[in-house]
Design an enzyme around this catalytic site. Structure first.
Site, short mmCIF file in Angstrom:
data_model
loop_
_atom_site.label_atom_id
_atom_site.label_comp_id
_atom_site.label_asym_id
_atom_site.label_seq_id
_atom_site.Cartn_x
_atom_site.Cartn_y
_atom_site.Cartn_z
N HIS A 1 -8.06 40.71 -17.51
CA HIS A 1 -7.01 41.74 -17.53
C HIS A 1 -7.50 43.18 -17.45
O HIS A 1 -6.67 44.09 -17.46
CB HIS A 1 -6.14 41.56 -18.79
CG HIS A 1 -6.89 41.65 -20.09
ND1 HIS A 1 -6.27 41.73 -21.31
CD2 HIS A 1 -8.23 41.69 -20.35
CE1 HIS A 1 -7.16 41.80 -22.27
NE2 HIS A 1 -8.36 41.77 -21.72
N HIS A 2 -8.80 43.41 -17.42
CA HIS A 2 -9.30 44.79 -17.38
C HIS A 2 -9.53 45.33 -15.97
O HIS A 2 -9.64 46.54 -15.78
CB HIS A 2 -10.61 44.91 -18.16
CG HIS A 2 -10.48 44.67 -19.62
ND1 HIS A 2 -9.57 45.35 -20.41
CD2 HIS A 2 -11.14 43.82 -20.46
CE1 HIS A 2 -9.68 44.92 -21.66
NE2 HIS A 2 -10.62 44.00 -21.71
N ALA A 3 -9.65 44.46 -14.97
CA ALA A 3 -9.94 44.93 -13.62
C ALA A 3 -8.82 45.84 -13.13
O ALA A 3 -7.63 45.55 -13.29
CB ALA A 3 -10.13 43.76 -12.67
N HIS B 1 -7.00 45.64 -25.34
CA HIS B 1 -5.78 46.06 -24.64
C HIS B 1 -5.76 45.55 -23.21
O HIS B 1 -6.76 45.62 -22.50
CB HIS B 1 -5.71 47.59 -24.64
CG HIS B 1 -4.55 48.14 -23.91
ND1 HIS B 1 -4.66 49.20 -23.02
CD2 HIS B 1 -3.24 47.79 -23.90
CE1 HIS B 1 -3.46 49.49 -22.54
NE2 HIS B 1 -2.58 48.65 -23.05
N ASP C 1 -5.23 46.62 -20.35
CA ASP C 1 -5.06 47.90 -19.65
C ASP C 1 -4.86 47.75 -18.15
O ASP C 1 -4.08 48.48 -17.54
CB ASP C 1 -6.24 48.83 -19.94
CG ASP C 1 -7.60 48.24 -19.57
OD1 ASP C 1 -7.72 47.00 -19.45
OD2 ASP C 1 -8.56 49.03 -19.41
#
Length: 391
Positions: free
Chosen positions: A131-133, A171, A173
């Site tokens: 989920h950070h990419a 998070h 993000d």
């Protein structure tokens, strides 16, 4: 709609490997699938291997120049361009990086397609949840954002409302950023407070772009040290009410196991049993508000033997409507596999001994002096009025 669940699995996803010193050890994926098989859950689901995400799919979220940079670094890691977050300590370049990343993304996209088309009621890709990419860069062990790609594909297919709930310790993000301006997507993230953990985002005041999308991002920033009762209290104080209002047509959830008290990279104190309770809650919420359409992803988790395989095996069992009871003894065959692969001793049961997990529901009132309650109040005050909900 088929009542069956899909489990997206291709052994080649274990090729997503940043190297022997990196905390994201792909053995966690192999051991999870091994435990799924040891319990016979692979007979309760349809195990499917999807194709890698192609160029047009990747570009639903990622910029063309970034995909080109990943391909270049994948062909020759010496050419990794750190301007794109590649070749860094968090995201070292490795040969075949594009292929492995696109394969993981392909599993999540195919899971979303199958659920929307009614080919399955639920679908799990525990290799996903990266989920950070960002659209133009790798970050936080994530090269392609499979969660965002799955949601973008749903929108492309005509879905009008998608809810994304992220309970990873970090998070979500990248997913928030991808849909910051899109009122069709509600992103909800419960995570350790950005003061104490990467990526230092996910403040309650982050609520979406001004205009129609305002209120489309909801963030619960939990104090370091939050345990089972507080974690579940925060989840139930925020998520069900939002989903009841938004009425998503598909629910996408991310189940990073790094909230666990044994995880080496974060500071929450959540047990396996509380993780299982939230997985059950997400399943129930999908049936209550999304006509059962549920796409469940993995995510972080760096206690790769003791925590991750058990947590995600519970997730598979719940999605398959064949839940594994917490007190269940783990088959010795799997413990033998753990030792053969890691030279570590595996856990003996599917519980941390805290089941059933109790918590005080928000409806019973709150304490304005309590740090956990302060976090929930901050979220409700920042986001709920933007959605027409009472704080």
């Amino acid at each position: 709609m088929s009542g069956r669940a899909l489990l997206m699995w291709d052994e080649a996803v274990t090729g997503y490997d940043f190297g022997p010193q990196h905390p994201m050890d792909p053995v966690r994926l192999a051991l999870t699938m091994g435990l799924v098989r040891a319990f016979g859950l692979d007979r309760e689901v349809d195990v499917v291997a999807a194709k890698p995400a192609g160029e047009s799919t990747l570009r639903l979220v990622h910029r063309e120049d970034y995909v080109a940079a990943v391909k270049a670094a994948s062909a020759d890691p010496r050419h990794a361009d750190q301007a794109y977050g590649l070749g860094t300590v968090d995201d070292p370049a490795f040969e075949g990086m594009h292929e492995a990343s696109a394969l993981i993304a392909g599993q999540s996209v195919a899971a979303a397609e199958a659920v929307w088309r009614g080919e399955a009621e639920h679908a799990v890709n525990f290799s996903g949840g990266l989920h950070h990419a960002m659209p133009g860069g790798a970050a936080g062990f994530c090269v392609y954002n499979d969660a965002s790609l799955a949601i973008a594909r749903l929108l492309e297919l005509g879905v009008e409302r998608v809810a994304y709930v992220d309970v990873d310790v970090h998070h979500g993000d990248g997913v928030q950023a991808a849909f910051w301006e899109d009122p069709r997507v509600l992103t909800v993230s419960l995570h350790e407070h950005p003061r104490t953990l990467f990526p230092q985002t996910g403040w309650p005041e982050e609520t979406g772009a001004p205009g129609p999308a305002e209120g489309g991002a909801v963030n619960v920033a939990l104090p370091a040290g939050t345990g089972d009762a507080g974690w579940l209290r925060a989840f139930h104080a925020v998520v069900p009410e939002l989903l009841a209002d938004f009425r998503p047509q598909v629910l996408v959830t991310q189940h990073g196991a790094d909230t666990h008290f044994d995880d080496p990279l974060a500071h929450l104190a959540v047990s396996l049993d509380a993780q299982r309770a939230v997985q059950e809650a997400c399943h129930e919420l999908a049936h209550a508000y999304a006509d059962g359409r549920w796409v469940a992803l993995g995510g972080g988790g760096y206690a790769v033997v003791d925590v991750v395989p058990r947590s995600w095996t519970h997730l598979v069992g719940i999605a398959a409507h064949a839940p594994v009871a917490p007190e269940t003894v783990i088959p010795s065959s799997w413990r033998d596999e753990v030792y053969a692969r890691t030279r570590q001793l595996g856990p003996g049961r599917m519980t941390d001994g805290r089941w059933p997990v109790d918590f005080r529901d928000w409806s019973a009132g709150y304490d304005p002096a309590d740090r956990l309650d302060q976090a929930v109040i901050a979220t409700r005050k920042a986001a709920f009025p933007l959605r027409g909900l009472l704080t």
